[in-house]
Design an enzyme around this catalytic site. Structure first.
Site, PDB file in Angstrom:
ATOM      1  N   ALA A 120      17.779  38.358 -76.391  1.00  0.00           N
ATOM      2  CA  ALA A 120      19.212  38.608 -76.186  1.00  0.00           C
ATOM      3  C   ALA A 120      19.427  39.378 -74.894  1.00  0.00           C
ATOM      4  O   ALA A 120      18.515  40.028 -74.382  1.00  0.00           O
ATOM      5  CB  ALA A 120      19.781  39.392 -77.365  1.00  0.00           C
ATOM      6  N   CYS A 121      20.647  39.308 -74.391  1.00  0.00           N
ATOM      7  CA  CYS A 121      21.060  40.040 -73.198  1.00  0.00           C
ATOM      8  C   CYS A 121      20.724  41.520 -73.373  1.00  0.00           C
ATOM      9  O   CYS A 121      20.919  42.056 -74.454  1.00  0.00           O
ATOM     10  CB  CYS A 121      22.559  39.851 -73.002  1.00  0.00           C
ATOM     11  SG  CYS A 121      23.196  40.594 -71.506  1.00  0.00           S
ATOM     12  N   PRO A 122      20.189  42.177 -72.392  1.00  0.00           N
ATOM     13  CA  PRO A 122      19.980  41.765 -71.002  1.00  0.00           C
ATOM     14  C   PRO A 122      18.567  41.277 -70.711  1.00  0.00           C
ATOM     15  O   PRO A 122      18.199  41.106 -69.557  1.00  0.00           O
ATOM     16  CB  PRO A 122      20.253  43.058 -70.244  1.00  0.00           C
ATOM     17  CG  PRO A 122      19.652  44.108 -71.132  1.00  0.00           C
ATOM     18  CD  PRO A 122      19.939  43.624 -72.548  1.00  0.00           C
TER      19      PRO A 122
END
Length: 74
Positions: free
Chosen positions: A12-14
């Site tokens: 997942a981000c980042p």
């Protein structure tokens, strides 16, 4: 064929951007990096990151929820 391929699927981000930065830092100017991710937000995030870092986004593909970005180091 990219000079470097990074698999960031499931992250997942980042994290896809973090992996991309580490990867592109290891390349010479003009070389290419492929990043593969499943993070839906990565399309917008990655395009913004490429713009900020003066690299060139060569190609963006999406197939079955998998995004593939090809970037040429500036």
């Amino acid at each position: 064929m990219a000079d470097l391929s990074i698999d960031a699927k499931g992250l997942a981000c980042p994290m896809p951007i973090v992996k991309a930065k580490k990867g592109i830092d290891s390349l010479q100017s003009g070389q290419t990096m492929e990043l593969v991710t499943t993070d839906k937000g990565s399309r917008k995030d990655f395009q913004a990151w490429v713009k900020q870092t003066n690299h060139e986004l060569v190609e963006v593909k999406e197939e079955d929820g998998v995004f593939t970005f090809l970037v040429k180091k500036g």
